[in-house]
Scaffold this motif. Sequence first.
Motif, short mmCIF file in Angstrom:
data_model
loop_
_atom_site.label_atom_id
_atom_site.label_comp_id
_atom_site.label_asym_id
_atom_site.label_seq_id
_atom_site.Cartn_x
_atom_site.Cartn_y
_atom_site.Cartn_z
N ALA A 90 -1.91 -36.81 10.03
CA ALA A 90 -1.86 -38.18 9.51
C ALA A 90 -1.57 -38.12 8.02
CB ALA A 90 -3.21 -38.86 9.76
N SER A 91 -0.93 -39.16 7.50
CA SER A 91 -0.53 -39.15 6.09
C SER A 91 -1.72 -39.00 5.15
CB SER A 91 0.26 -40.41 5.74
OG SER A 91 -0.52 -41.56 5.96
N SER A 92 -2.89 -39.46 5.55
CA SER A 92 -4.07 -39.32 4.70
C SER A 92 -4.58 -37.89 4.63
CB SER A 92 -5.20 -40.24 5.20
OG SER A 92 -5.58 -39.86 6.52
N GLU A 93 -4.29 -37.10 5.67
CA GLU A 93 -4.74 -35.70 5.71
C GLU A 93 -3.71 -34.73 5.15
OE1 GLU A 93 -5.70 -34.87 9.76
OE2 GLU A 93 -7.21 -36.43 9.88
N ARG A 94 -2.46 -35.16 5.08
CA ARG A 94 -1.36 -34.27 4.70
C ARG A 94 -1.53 -33.62 3.31
NH1 ARG A 94 2.89 -37.40 6.08
NH2 ARG A 94 2.55 -36.73 8.19
N PRO A 95 -1.88 -34.38 2.25
CA PRO A 95 -2.00 -33.73 0.93
C PRO A 95 -3.03 -32.59 0.91
CG PRO A 95 -1.91 -36.11 0.67
CD PRO A 95 -2.04 -35.84 2.15
N ALA A 96 -4.16 -32.78 1.55
CA ALA A 96 -5.18 -31.72 1.55
C ALA A 96 -4.68 -30.48 2.28
CB ALA A 96 -6.47 -32.23 2.19
N LEU A 97 -3.98 -30.66 3.39
CA LEU A 97 -3.43 -29.52 4.13
C LEU A 97 -2.33 -28.81 3.33
CD1 LEU A 97 -3.39 -31.07 7.70
CD2 LEU A 97 -4.77 -29.11 6.96
N LEU A 98 -1.48 -29.60 2.69
CA LEU A 98 -0.42 -28.99 1.86
C LEU A 98 -1.02 -28.27 0.66
CD1 LEU A 98 2.36 -31.74 1.96
CD2 LEU A 98 2.35 -29.50 3.09
N ARG A 99 -2.08 -28.83 0.08
CA ARG A 99 -2.75 -28.18 -1.05
C ARG A 99 -3.28 -26.81 -0.61
NH1 ARG A 99 -5.98 -31.87 -1.73
NH2 ARG A 99 -4.62 -33.15 -3.00
N ARG A 100 -3.95 -26.79 0.54
CA ARG A 100 -4.47 -25.50 1.04
C ARG A 100 -3.33 -24.54 1.36
NH1 ARG A 100 -7.73 -28.74 4.76
NH2 ARG A 100 -9.45 -29.52 3.51
N ALA A 101 -2.24 -25.06 1.94
CA ALA A 101 -1.09 -24.21 2.23
C ALA A 101 -0.51 -23.62 0.95
CB ALA A 101 -0.02 -25.01 2.98
#
Length: 186
Positions: A44-55
Amino acid sequence: DARAFALGNEGLFASVVARSEMAANLDHAGAKARGRQARAASAASSERPALLRRAAVWASIAGRAEDAVELANALVKSDPQDAVAWDVVRVSARRLSRWARVVEACTALAKLSKDAARSAELLEEAGVTLFDQLEKHREAEAPLRKAIELDPTRDMAYKRLRIILEARNDHANLEALVTLRLSAEE
């Protein structure tokens, strides 16, 4: 390698990324980066930044500097206040010798930091990079001067700023710099 650089330069800010690299199990870092990136694609767009940050962090830890910079650049483009993403840019751009990007990341992080000592370290890194790597001595003066204002004990900033002032025979500012330095050492 960023780990060796960070350990060999005690005067530089120990970043979140550098600390993570020193503690991480590097065998699985690349897989973790790819996994977080794949999850972000369908999140979901709300979760995407946190996942990309971790990536981005895991890509940096894995030594995949190109991937780390690409992911972190996307994050700072959408959120210029993302300190973790800026730190990934700083560390990974250093690995890739993208010195202008290192300066930009250090400057952004210094503005975001609420800690004067951390800001001084980051501004010193920006100034030293401008001075040593890009040989832009005039541009280096402002971040070096600000680093000294925030923390007069910053050695690398003091030495480079002194060289700049001596080269242009700026005796008044040189005297003020030395006086500030001596008063901080008392």
